[in-house]
Design a protein around this motif. Structure first.
Motif, PDB file in Angstrom:
ATOM      1  N   PRO A  87      36.938  36.681  34.116  1.00  0.00           N
ATOM      2  CA  PRO A  87      36.312  35.422  34.545  1.00  0.00           C
ATOM      3  C   PRO A  87      35.798  34.607  33.366  1.00  0.00           C
ATOM      4  O   PRO A  87      35.350  35.152  32.359  1.00  0.00           O
ATOM      5  N   LYS A 130      43.295  37.466  43.943  1.00  0.00           N
ATOM      6  CA  LYS A 130      42.185  37.822  43.068  1.00  0.00           C
ATOM      7  C   LYS A 130      42.119  39.334  42.851  1.00  0.00           C
ATOM      8  O   LYS A 130      41.727  39.796  41.778  1.00  0.00           O
ATOM      9  N   SER A 152      32.259  26.976  38.509  1.00  0.00           N
ATOM     10  CA  SER A 152      33.461  27.794  38.660  1.00  0.00           C
ATOM     11  C   SER A 152      33.589  28.803  37.522  1.00  0.00           C
ATOM     12  O   SER A 152      33.375  28.471  36.354  1.00  0.00           O
ATOM     13  N   SER A 153      33.940  30.042  37.873  1.00  0.00           N
ATOM     14  CA  SER A 153      34.160  31.075  36.858  1.00  0.00           C
ATOM     15  C   SER A 153      35.613  31.555  36.917  1.00  0.00           C
ATOM     16  O   SER A 153      35.895  32.733  36.759  1.00  0.00           O
ATOM     17  N   LYS A 154      36.515  30.615  37.195  1.00  0.00           N
ATOM     18  CA  LYS A 154      37.932  30.983  37.300  1.00  0.00           C
ATOM     19  C   LYS A 154      38.454  31.477  35.953  1.00  0.00           C
ATOM     20  O   LYS A 154      37.906  31.157  34.893  1.00  0.00           O
TER      21      LYS A 154
END
Length: 408
Positions: free
Chosen positions: A296, A351, A307-309
């Motif tokens: 992440p 994910k 957002s921690s995409k």
């Protein structure tokens, strides 16, 4: 009054390169040298002149952007003589409104002398060549898949419903029928007679599916696509033979990586082609995961998390890890499979694949660093057993609640 430097100087003498297809702009800065900028063409002879120019000025370090594929020949000529930092272009952007080739190279040189640049991972030549072969193989496989899809579209256009009966159109039965169609055979009964294995019992269905309207155009297109598939198969075979030669000194590493759940020989080759087998290039397994783009990201401002995409990372390695994660999720008596199932239930299978891919890459890091096989620790087994018992208790509680509701 003595002017104050913007950044403290870490490197004595350095050069910033702004690389383009036809030219390289070099700016030199440092102690006891005159700061200046020179432009060189990218022909090999001119790059050798660049080497002489930098050596005469006593340059020890060079920084450059990874501009498309244009940085590669420049890097290959200079790497023997200087310590080079190949940097991500996003990390060294100059102030907007001040962009020229000269200013870009001067800015890169200033960042280099100040020690503010971080170089990208560039593997040794053998790994680079293995990487080229493996990536080209993946592209050829994609091309072959596209050709196979085109062939099935031609069959559908001729109303040949082979895919409705045969699970693999390019298996033994499907391939034999397609070649018979190209050879001019049109009788459904004779075509169905080519069935093998379990399809022998489904000859009646095959006859019905193989009754279509095949024109001369369909025959030509099928022949053309088949010849293309055969050619691609030949190219893949040549590449795989060449890959095997590069893997001879790394055969032990391939076997060690295959001890990880979900990692086949092909996936192990893909991992080695991208990261090599020398883990000293990465400070830790976390640095490797960040470089690969399977962990992440951080995006926080004013105490609020956004957002921690995951980051972009290495798309080829990421794809390989996702394939390994999907295979591991179907393994039996495997903690990774249980973990994949738990994450997928909460956050979805995509994910979950990234999370398990992260674990596989971490395991690969320690295996290649320590040269030891993967072992599922007893602690992990205890965790799996605890999860199983908790699930049993949760299901028992749900059953008791259902019984109480039914009695009321």
């Amino acid at each position: 009054m003595k002017p104050v430097e913007e950044f403290p100087r870490i490197i004595e003498r350095g050069c910033g390169l702004d690389v383009h297809q036809g030219t390289v702009v070099a700016s030199i800065k440092g102690k006891d040298i005159i700061e200046r900028t020179e432009t060189f063409e990218t022909f090999t002879e001119d790059l050798e002149r660049l080497v002489c120019f930098l050596q005469n000025e006593g340059i020890t370090h060079i920084a450059m952007e990874s501009t498309g594929v244009y940085w590669k020949p420049v890097y290959y000529v200079l790497e023997e003589y200087f310590q080079i930092l190949l940097c991500n272009a996003r990390h060294i952007k100059n102030v907007p409104g001040h962009k020229t080739d000269k200013k870009d190279s001067e800015w890169i040189a200033k960042l280099l002398l100040s020690g503010l640049l971080k170089g990208s991972f560039i593997p040794r030549e053998q790994i680079r060549q293995l990487r080229d072969l493996h990536r080209h193989r993946r592209k050829l496989i994609s091309q072959r898949t596209a050709e196979k899809n085109r062939l099935q579209n031609i069959l559908e256009d001729a109303n040949i419903k082979l895919s409705s009966v045969v699970s693999d159109v390019f298996g033994k039965t499907g391939t034999a029928i397609i070649y018979a169609l190209v050879a001019g055979e049109r009788t459904p009964k004779k075509l169905a007679g080519l069935a093998k294995g379990s399809l022998v019992k489904r000859k009646a269905e095959l006859e019905k599916a193989l009754y279509g309207r095949i024109t001369e155009h369909h025959t030509f297109m099928l022949q053309l696509i088949l010849s293309s598939i055969e050619y691609i198969n030949g190219q893949i075979a040549l590449i795989e033979n060449q890959i095997d030669k590069y893997l001879i000194p790394m055969r032990g590493d391939v076997e060690l990586l295959q001890t990880i759940p979900g990692v086949s020989a092909q996936i192990a080759t893909g991992i080695l082609a991208e990261i090599g087998n020398e883990m000293e290039h990465f400070p830790s397994h976390k640095a490797l995961a960040s470089w690969a783009g399977v962990c992440p990201g951080n995006n926080e401002s004013a105490g609020k998390k956004y957002s921690s995409k995951i980051t972009h990372g290495n798309k080829y390695l990421k794809t390989t890890l996702v394939e390994a994660a999907w295979a591991a999720s179907h393994s039996k008596d495997c903690l990774m499979a249980a973990r994949h199932k738990a994450i997928a239930a909460r956050r979805g299978s995509k994910k979950a694949n990234i999370a398990i891919g992260h674990k596989i890459l971490t395991a690969a890091y320690f295996i290649l660093r320590d040269k030891t096989p993967y072992m599922q620790s007893s602690q992990n087994k205890n965790i799996a057993e605890q999860r199983r018992l908790k699930k049993i208790e949760r299901l028992k509680k749900q059953l008791r609640n259902l019984k109480s509701v039914s009695l009321n």
